[in-house]
Design an enzyme around this catalytic site. Structure first.
Site, PDB file in Angstrom:
ATOM      1  N   SER A 180       0.860  -1.124  -0.133  1.00  8.91           N
ATOM      2  CA  SER A 180      -0.095  -0.091  -0.022  1.00  8.91           C
ATOM      3  C   SER A 180       0.806   1.253  -0.040  1.00  8.91           C
ATOM      4  CB  SER A 180      -1.058   0.021   1.278  1.00  8.91           C
ATOM      5  OG  SER A 180      -0.314   0.187   2.517  1.00  8.91           O
ATOM      6  N   HIS A 181       2.111   0.946   0.313  1.00  6.88           N
ATOM      7  CA  HIS A 181       3.031   2.137   0.173  1.00  6.88           C
ATOM      8  C   HIS A 181       4.240   2.180  -0.595  1.00  6.88           C
ATOM      9  CE1 HIS A 181       0.273   3.093   3.324  1.00  6.88           C
ATOM     10  NE2 HIS A 181       0.457   4.216   3.314  1.00  6.88           N
ATOM     11  N   HIS A 202       3.820  13.668   4.492  1.00  3.39           N
ATOM     12  CA  HIS A 202       4.242  11.895   4.605  1.00  3.39           C
ATOM     13  C   HIS A 202       3.218  10.982   3.847  1.00  3.39           C
ATOM     14  CE1 HIS A 202       5.858   8.496   6.482  1.00  3.39           C
ATOM     15  NE2 HIS A 202       6.934   9.052   7.152  1.00  3.39           N
ATOM     16  N   ALA A 257       4.080   7.902   3.064  1.00  2.23           N
ATOM     17  CA  ALA A 257       4.826   6.616   3.116  1.00  2.23           C
ATOM     18  C   ALA A 257       4.569   5.658   4.364  1.00  2.23           C
ATOM     19  CB  ALA A 257       6.306   6.862   2.875  1.00  2.23           C
ATOM     20  N   ALA A 258       5.077   4.601   4.337  1.00  5.58           N
ATOM     21  CA  ALA A 258       4.956   3.599   5.522  1.00  5.58           C
ATOM     22  C   ALA A 258       5.874   4.365   6.452  1.00  5.58           C
ATOM     23  CB  ALA A 258       5.584   2.169   4.953  1.00  5.58           C
ATOM     24  N   LEU A 259       5.467   4.006   7.783  1.00  6.03           N
ATOM     25  CA  LEU A 259       6.387   4.705   8.854  1.00  6.03           C
ATOM     26  C   LEU A 259       7.501   3.756   9.306  1.00  6.03           C
ATOM     27  CD1 LEU A 259       6.104   7.322  10.050  1.00  6.03           C
ATOM     28  CD2 LEU A 259       4.657   6.234  12.014  1.00  6.03           C
ATOM     29  N   THR A 304      -5.608   8.789   9.241  1.00 10.44           N
ATOM     30  CA  THR A 304      -5.213   7.324   9.613  1.00 10.44           C
ATOM     31  C   THR A 304      -4.051   7.314  10.494  1.00 10.44           C
ATOM     32  OG1 THR A 304      -4.261   7.413   7.481  1.00 10.44           O
ATOM     33  CG2 THR A 304      -6.498   6.390   7.274  1.00 10.44           C
ATOM     34  N   ALA A 330      -1.461   1.708  11.539  1.00  9.49           N
ATOM     35  CA  ALA A 330      -2.505   2.882  11.505  1.00  9.49           C
ATOM     36  C   ALA A 330      -3.149   2.555  12.695  1.00  9.49           C
ATOM     37  CB  ALA A 330      -3.423   2.679  10.219  1.00  9.49           C
ATOM     38  N   ASP A 372      -4.975   0.810   1.758  1.00  4.48           N
ATOM     39  CA  ASP A 372      -5.429  -0.675   1.830  1.00  4.48           C
ATOM     40  C   ASP A 372      -6.812  -0.673   1.230  1.00  4.48           C
ATOM     41  OD1 ASP A 372      -3.288  -2.367   2.201  1.00  4.48           O
ATOM     42  OD2 ASP A 372      -3.302  -1.613   4.325  1.00  4.48           O
ATOM     43  N   LYS A 398     -10.291   3.091  22.181  1.00  6.71           N
ATOM     44  CA  LYS A 398      -8.909   3.055  22.531  1.00  6.71           C
ATOM     45  C   LYS A 398      -8.126   3.279  21.253  1.00  6.71           C
ATOM     46  CE  LYS A 398      -9.522  -0.840  25.745  1.00  6.71           C
ATOM     47  NZ  LYS A 398      -9.068  -2.145  26.507  1.00  6.71           N
ATOM     48  N   ARG A 426       6.649 -10.650   8.822  1.00  9.02           N
ATOM     49  CA  ARG A 426       6.318 -11.019   7.251  1.00  9.02           C
ATOM     50  C   ARG A 426       7.119 -10.054   6.354  1.00  9.02           C
ATOM     51  NH1 ARG A 426       3.894  -7.854   3.832  1.00  9.02           N
ATOM     52  NH2 ARG A 426       3.810  -6.261   5.378  1.00  9.02           N
TER      53      ARG A 426
HETATM   54  P1  NDP Z   1      -1.140  -3.808   9.372  1.00  9.33           P
HETATM   55  O1  NDP Z   1      -2.609  -3.852  10.101  1.00  9.33           O
HETATM   56  O2  NDP Z   1      -0.922  -4.296   7.926  1.00  9.33           O
HETATM   57  O3  NDP Z   1       0.136  -4.182  10.217  1.00  9.33           O
HETATM   58  C1  NDP Z   1       0.352  -3.579  11.308  1.00  9.33           C
HETATM   59  C2  NDP Z   1       1.426  -4.214  12.230  1.00  9.33           C
HETATM   60  O4  NDP Z   1       1.012  -5.345  12.663  1.00  9.33           O
HETATM   61  C3  NDP Z   1       2.581  -4.455  11.418  1.00  9.33           C
HETATM   62  O5  NDP Z   1       3.740  -4.256  11.796  1.00  9.33           O
HETATM   63  C4  NDP Z   1       2.567  -5.964  10.953  1.00  9.33           C
HETATM   64  O6  NDP Z   1       3.727  -6.489  10.746  1.00  9.33           O
HETATM   65  C5  NDP Z   1       2.050  -6.350  12.146  1.00  9.33           C
HETATM   66  N1  NDP Z   1       1.138  -7.670  12.164  1.00  9.33           N
HETATM   67  C6  NDP Z   1       0.081  -7.975  11.069  1.00  9.33           C
HETATM   68  N2  NDP Z   1      -0.372  -9.182  11.365  1.00  9.33           N
HETATM   69  C7  NDP Z   1       0.305  -9.512  12.485  1.00  9.33           C
HETATM   70  C8  NDP Z   1      -0.130 -10.760  13.055  1.00  9.33           C
HETATM   71  N3  NDP Z   1      -1.054 -11.691  12.817  1.00  9.33           N
HETATM   72  N4  NDP Z   1       0.679 -11.153  14.071  1.00  9.33           N
HETATM   73  C9  NDP Z   1       1.592 -10.119  14.762  1.00  9.33           C
HETATM   74  N5  NDP Z   1       1.769  -9.036  14.112  1.00  9.33           N
HETATM   75  C10 NDP Z   1       1.041  -8.713  12.886  1.00  9.33           C
HETATM   76  O7  NDP Z   1      -0.874  -2.175   8.950  1.00  9.33           O
HETATM   77  P2  NDP Z   1      -1.608  -1.134   8.868  1.00  9.33           P
HETATM   78  O8  NDP Z   1      -2.745  -1.613   7.785  1.00  9.33           O
HETATM   79  O9  NDP Z   1      -2.229  -0.621  10.072  1.00  9.33           O
HETATM   80  O10 NDP Z   1      -0.658  -0.021   8.098  1.00  9.33           O
HETATM   81  C11 NDP Z   1      -0.144  -0.216   6.793  1.00  9.33           C
HETATM   82  C12 NDP Z   1       0.976   0.681   6.561  1.00  9.33           C
HETATM   83  O11 NDP Z   1       0.178   2.045   6.105  1.00  9.33           O
HETATM   84  C13 NDP Z   1       1.861   1.146   7.499  1.00  9.33           C
HETATM   85  O12 NDP Z   1       3.187   0.956   6.935  1.00  9.33           O
HETATM   86  C14 NDP Z   1       1.620   2.657   7.942  1.00  9.33           C
HETATM   87  O13 NDP Z   1       2.834   3.458   8.176  1.00  9.33           O
HETATM   88  C15 NDP Z   1       0.906   3.028   6.612  1.00  9.33           C
HETATM   89  N6  NDP Z   1       0.385   4.283   6.866  1.00  9.33           N
HETATM   90  C16 NDP Z   1       0.782   5.477   6.441  1.00  9.33           C
HETATM   91  C17 NDP Z   1       0.271   6.712   6.900  1.00  9.33           C
HETATM   92  C18 NDP Z   1       0.738   7.960   6.397  1.00  9.33           C
HETATM   93  O14 NDP Z   1       0.189   9.080   7.096  1.00  9.33           O
HETATM   94  N7  NDP Z   1       1.968   8.132   5.958  1.00  9.33           N
HETATM   95  C19 NDP Z   1      -1.030   6.680   7.268  1.00  9.33           C
HETATM   96  C20 NDP Z   1      -1.539   5.322   7.591  1.00  9.33           C
HETATM   97  C21 NDP Z   1      -1.015   4.363   7.386  1.00  9.33           C
HETATM   98  P3  NDP Z   1       4.254  -6.932   9.036  1.00  9.33           P
HETATM   99  O15 NDP Z   1       4.565  -5.522   8.682  1.00  9.33           O
HETATM  100  O16 NDP Z   1       5.221  -7.861   9.200  1.00  9.33           O
HETATM  101  O17 NDP Z   1       3.030  -7.322   8.457  1.00  9.33           O
HETATM  102  O1  PYC Z   2      -2.869   4.467   3.832  1.00  8.21           O
HETATM  103  O2  PYC Z   2      -3.782   5.913   5.382  1.00  8.21           O
HETATM  104  C1  PYC Z   2      -2.756   5.587   4.476  1.00  8.21           C
HETATM  105  C2  PYC Z   2      -2.070   6.761   4.091  1.00  8.21           C
HETATM  106  C3  PYC Z   2      -2.466   7.987   4.390  1.00  8.21           C
HETATM  107  C4  PYC Z   2      -1.297   8.917   3.815  1.00  8.21           C
HETATM  108  C5  PYC Z   2      -0.408   7.958   3.490  1.00  8.21           C
HETATM  109  N1  PYC Z   2      -0.861   6.767   3.494  1.00  8.21           N
END
Ligand code: NDP
Ligand code: PYC
Length: 343
Positions: A53-54, A126, A128-130, A166, A186, A194, A237, A314
């Protein structure tokens, strides 16, 4: 951009080849060489690790924001040393990652000296992934926590309309016998990226992730994107954590809250114009050099009670595969990227 699943035909690139290709694209679309290098490496790292997704999925949005004049691809970050443990950066309306890059050495120096250092980035985008912002600190033996806010699309718990972004939280810590412990999540029930991918692939969302334009629960990603909104993870929460992210990323840094900018003024703009906070800690100041052993023990105990999959496992697995076998892109995606680099 189509996903690798859209076509059977694939191509394989090394990490260096993908980074260089993305660098050319950013340069062709108005960034400085320094910004192109940082963004390309960030985006290629996400693709390499399977953070789809990033990864290259975001290129279209980056270029649209640059083309709209919404983000300054030539911005030079202004780094200020404002305290024994505090560094402040005005990103100048550019991307957050070059701002972090510019301040990084000073932040590490302060963290090692004072035990902690805070990096407050404002006036930044920003997209990107964090995790790439925190993982390298842990690779140097430091603990790092980062938050960044995004754009209004998340309804606070109990509210009727979206307000929060997010708003992800990422954390990284060293361990003695393995790669750093990292999580990156997120505070919304699902990342906006996503939702876009689910819409493109025609997949329904899980229940409890979003609402439609009338505020009714929906599993249709298109309804969420078309006037609807997301919910926070874990109800009140996750909502409290999202509020914290707004406070730390915007109020504390001098950046915008997720609701304080209007991208519609620049058609095509997609990158959130906000702020970012990074806290870096030297754990050995607290534990007398035993932190990495202690974190290893925690992981051992977690495995012992049955948690096999750690956060980042992963990604690390996908990284190893990509580095050994190359990064697989669909032929369509690669052709599209090559056309963007040549344009
Ligand atoms: P996920 O819900 O896919 O994953 C969240 C975390 O949980 C990751 O560290 C993941 O590890 C871990 N995880 C997932 N499944 C399991 C499991 N079964 N057991 C243990 N750990 C688990 O991520 P999000 O959808 O919340 O976020 C996706 C990306 O979007 C992130 O990189 C985030 O930074 C980015 N994002 C960026 C924004 C921005 O403003 N720049 C805004 C919102 C999101 P693993 O990576 O190994 O799967
Ligand atoms: O996936 O929520 C998201 C996001 C917002 C900004 C960059 N990624």
């Amino acid at each position: 951009m189509p996903s690798p699943r859209d076509t059977a035909a694939t191509e394989t690139l090394s990490f260096v080849e993908l980074t260089e290709l993305l660098q050319r694209i950013f340069l062709r679309h108005g960034t400085s060489p320094a910004v192109a290098q940082v963004l390309a490496e960030n985006c290629a790292s996400a693709e390499r690790d399977g953070s789809h997704s990033h990864g290259i999925f975001r290129i279209k949005g980056y270029l649209a924001s640059l083309g709209a004049g919404w983000v300054d691809g030539q911005a030079v970050p202004h780094v200020e040393d404002v305290g024994a443990a505090f560094v402040r950066v005005d990103a100048g309306g550019g991307f957050a990652q070059p701002a972090l890059h510019a301040a990084r050495a000073l932040v590490v120096e302060k963290a090692r000296h004072a035990g902690v250092a805070i990096l407050a980035i404002r006036n930044s985008h920003h997209f990107a992934a964090l995790w790439p912002d925190v993982e390298p600190f842990a690779q140097e033996g430091l603990v790092a926590l980062s938050v960044v806010n995004s754009m209004t699309c998340v309804v606070p718990h109990g509210a009727q309309r979206p307000l929060f972004g997010t708003n992800p939280i990422a954390f990284a810590a060293p361990r003695a016998e393995g790669p750093p412990i990292v999580f990156d999540m997120a505070t919304s029930a699902i990342a906006h990226g996503d939702v876009q991918i689910a819409a493109r692939e025609g997949r329904a969302l899980a229940p409890g992730m979003g609402v439609d334009g009338a505020g009714q629960p929906t599993q249709d990603p298109k309804a969420v994107l078309d006037g609807g909104a997301l919910l926070t993870f874990g109800g009140y929460k996750g909502s409290a954590l999202s509020m914290m992210v707004e406070l730390l990323s915007a109020a504390l840094t001098g950046g915008h809250f997720s609701f304080e900018f209007d991208m519609s003024t620049k058609p095509g703009a997609q990158t959130p114009w906000t702020g970012q906070l990074i806290i870096v800690i030297d754990p050995d100041k607290g534990s007398g050099q035993s932190f990495a052993q202690r974190s290893e023990e925690l992981v051992r105990q977690m495995h012992g009670v049955g948690q096999e999959r750690m956060p980042a496992d992963r990604r690390y697995r996908q990284r190893q595969k990509s580095l050994a076998e190359g990064i697989v892109l669909s032929a369509t995606d690669l052709a599209h990227l090559q056309a963007l680099a040549a344009r």
